[in-house]
Scaffold this motif. Structure first.
Motif, PDB file in Angstrom:
ATOM      1  N   THR A   1      61.660  31.650  86.500  1.00  0.00           N
ATOM      2  CA  THR A   1      63.294  31.621  86.561  1.00  0.00           C
ATOM      3  C   THR A   1      63.688  31.688  87.958  1.00  0.00           C
ATOM      4  OG1 THR A   1      63.128  34.142  87.070  1.00  0.00           O
ATOM      5  CG2 THR A   1      63.074  33.475  84.672  1.00  0.00           C
ATOM      6  N   PRO A   2      65.040  30.924  88.320  1.00  0.00           N
ATOM      7  CA  PRO A   2      65.375  30.851  89.580  1.00  0.00           C
ATOM      8  C   PRO A   2      65.165  32.364  90.349  1.00  0.00           C
ATOM      9  CG  PRO A   2      67.010  30.073  88.077  1.00  0.00           C
ATOM     10  CD  PRO A   2      65.928  30.678  87.138  1.00  0.00           C
ATOM     11  N   ASP A   3      65.577  33.318  89.932  1.00  0.00           N
ATOM     12  CA  ASP A   3      65.337  34.794  90.746  1.00  0.00           C
ATOM     13  C   ASP A   3      63.831  34.707  90.970  1.00  0.00           C
ATOM     14  OD1 ASP A   3      68.098  35.223  90.453  1.00  0.00           O
ATOM     15  OD2 ASP A   3      68.185  36.488  88.784  1.00  0.00           O
TER      16      ASP A   3
ATOM     17  N   ALA B   1      67.615  23.758  92.729  1.00  0.00           N
ATOM     18  CA  ALA B   1      68.604  24.316  93.648  1.00  0.00           C
ATOM     19  C   ALA B   1      67.961  25.250  94.625  1.00  0.00           C
ATOM     20  CB  ALA B   1      69.947  25.039  92.728  1.00  0.00           C
ATOM     21  N   VAL B   2      67.278  25.922  93.757  1.00  0.00           N
ATOM     22  CA  VAL B   2      66.525  27.302  94.629  1.00  0.00           C
ATOM     23  C   VAL B   2      65.504  26.530  95.824  1.00  0.00           C
ATOM     24  CG1 VAL B   2      64.984  29.257  94.624  1.00  0.00           C
ATOM     25  CG2 VAL B   2      66.785  28.875  92.964  1.00  0.00           C
TER      26      VAL B   2
ATOM     27  N   TYR C   1      61.866  23.483  79.500  1.00  0.00           N
ATOM     28  CA  TYR C   1      63.111  23.729  80.622  1.00  0.00           C
ATOM     29  C   TYR C   1      64.137  22.837  80.146  1.00  0.00           C
ATOM     30  CZ  TYR C   1      59.784  26.123  83.671  1.00  0.00           C
ATOM     31  OH  TYR C   1      58.785  26.772  84.388  1.00  0.00           O
TER      32      TYR C   1
ATOM     33  N   ARG D   1      67.902  22.282  86.830  1.00  0.00           N
ATOM     34  CA  ARG D   1      68.732  22.285  87.938  1.00  0.00           C
ATOM     35  C   ARG D   1      68.676  23.501  88.911  1.00  0.00           C
ATOM     36  NH1 ARG D   1      71.764  18.238  84.494  1.00  0.00           N
ATOM     37  NH2 ARG D   1      72.845  20.195  83.615  1.00  0.00           N
ATOM     38  N   ALA D   2      68.852  24.573  87.991  1.00  0.00           N
ATOM     39  CA  ALA D   2      68.765  25.901  88.629  1.00  0.00           C
ATOM     40  C   ALA D   2      67.621  26.033  89.499  1.00  0.00           C
ATOM     41  CB  ALA D   2      68.854  26.872  87.485  1.00  0.00           C
TER      42      ALA D   2
ATOM     43  N   GLU E   1      69.701  22.349  82.514  1.00  0.00           N
ATOM     44  CA  GLU E   1      70.358  23.360  83.295  1.00  0.00           C
ATOM     45  C   GLU E   1      69.212  24.362  83.805  1.00  0.00           C
ATOM     46  OE1 GLU E   1      71.146  22.565  80.065  1.00  0.00           O
ATOM     47  OE2 GLU E   1      73.010  21.670  80.476  1.00  0.00           O
ATOM     48  N   ASP E   2      68.174  24.522  83.093  1.00  0.00           N
ATOM     49  CA  ASP E   2      66.969  25.410  83.783  1.00  0.00           C
ATOM     50  C   ASP E   2      66.656  24.414  84.952  1.00  0.00           C
ATOM     51  OD1 ASP E   2      67.149  27.229  81.918  1.00  0.00           O
ATOM     52  OD2 ASP E   2      65.859  26.520  80.650  1.00  0.00           O
TER      53      ASP E   2
END
Length: 347
Positions: free
Chosen positions: A113-115, A159-160, A149, A155-156, A152-153
């Protein structure tokens, strides 16, 4: 009833025919032939990336490991999931080719996950010269647990990575299956989503053994050539790699075979639903299912071939629930799928 791996199926006849056509006369070696140049241009067109550097290697391990070495210094670390193929299935080849670079695992399962990625990146470069420095982010698509993925997954996550100026590697051994499942183009699932280097796999999708490494920064090309040669993966008779990939691209064969294997898996899931517990969200060509050990044993005795994700076929408790992994390739017949389903339903 062979569901052990999509590596185990036959070549598509068109790939075999292409190899036969390439097996005539004399051409320059080491990728200096016209067929290789044409295939590189065709892949650039497919990815809508006219400036991309494109190279062919024979194995997914070589593709991933040399590509990562191209983007990772020996004192850096690659961020990936615990179930990433580069972590669980490549015998430390990425670390070997990176000359000392390591892998840092992003907590979770097969999908980061991005987080979690951000927190893991923040956890590095905290010891100055004494610790590993931040390096590439590696994403496995389709994951080792058969999941996807979304765009959208992707790209997120990219982006991180870009927030820390880190390159992104896409392990695409089943790139075609993912594209067909998402209904997207190769460009949309790679550079348009923020990926810097992608592997466009063919071996698991009907070819004998060829993967394309697509680097969207052409300035990395020469270094990859050197690393490929130094790593022993520059074929002298390179035309036989190019011939396979040429056939793969003709009439979008790569799409046809991926659609077929995905459809086979969907047919399998439809049959197993209600008779077994489906563990993943199958959208590609891999299915994970739970049944008791005694049923796994019955399936094996009947000739079904597949691997357990955990546990062993032999054990004291015949009713212990075990997870099996089923992989459909393009060639498996619906009759054999239906035979397998019938055995499961019979219990």
């Amino acid at each position: 009833m062979y569901f052990a791996s999509d590596n185990a199926g036959p070549l598509h006849p068109k790939a075999l025919e292409a190899l036969t056509r390439a097996n005539e006369g004399y051409v320059p070696g080491y990728g200096g032939d016209d067929l290789t140049a044409r295939v590189q241009d065709r892949i650039r067109d497919l990815f809508e990336a006219p400036d991309a550097a494109v190279y062919l290697v024979a194995t997914g391990t070589a593709a991933n490991s040399i590509a990562l070495a191209n983007y990772c210094q020996p004192f850096q670390t690659v961020f990936c999931t615990p179930l990433a193929h580069i972590n669980v299935d490549e015998c430390n080849a990425p670390e070997f080719y990176m000359g000392g670079g390591k892998l840092t695992l992003v907590p979770g399962s097969d999908r980061m996950t991005p987080d979690a990625l951000r927190a893991t990146i923040e956890g590095e470069e905290v010891r100055g010269v004494h610790g590993p420095q931040r390096g590439p982010v590696s994403i496995t698509q389709i994951t080792e647990y058969g999941n996807l993925y979304s765009l959208e997954d992707l790209r997120a996550l990219t982006a991180v990575a870009k927030d820390y100026n880190l390159p992104v590697h896409l392990d695409g051994a089943r790139f075609a299956n993912a594209c067909m499942a998402l209904g997207c183009t190769p460009a949309e699932m790679s550079w348009k989503a923020g990926v810097d280097v992608a592997v466009f796999g063919g071996t698991k999708n009907g070819l004998m053994g060829v993967e394309a490494v697509v680097m969207f920064d052409p300035d990395k090309a020469w270094e990859f050539e050197l690393r490929r040669k130094r790593g022993g993966h520059l074929f002298s008779k390179h035309r036989y790699l190019a011939a396979q990939m040429d056939a793969y691209l003709d009439d979008n064969l790569w799409m046809t075979l991926a659609q077929q294997s995905n459809a086979n898996a969907a047919h399998l899931v439809e049959g197993l639903t209600g008779a077994a517990t489906i563990r993943n969200e199958p959208k590609g060509n891999m299915v994970f299912f739970d049944v008791p050990r005694h049923l796994h044993q019955k399936l094996q005795d009947a000739g079904a071939m597949y691997y357990l994700w955990e546990g062993t076929f032999e054990g004291d408790d015949p009713n212990e629930m075990l997870t099996g992994r089923l992989v459909c390739d393009w060639s498996i017949s619906q009759d054999n799928i239906d035979k397998f389903v019938s055995l499961v339903k019979a219990g």
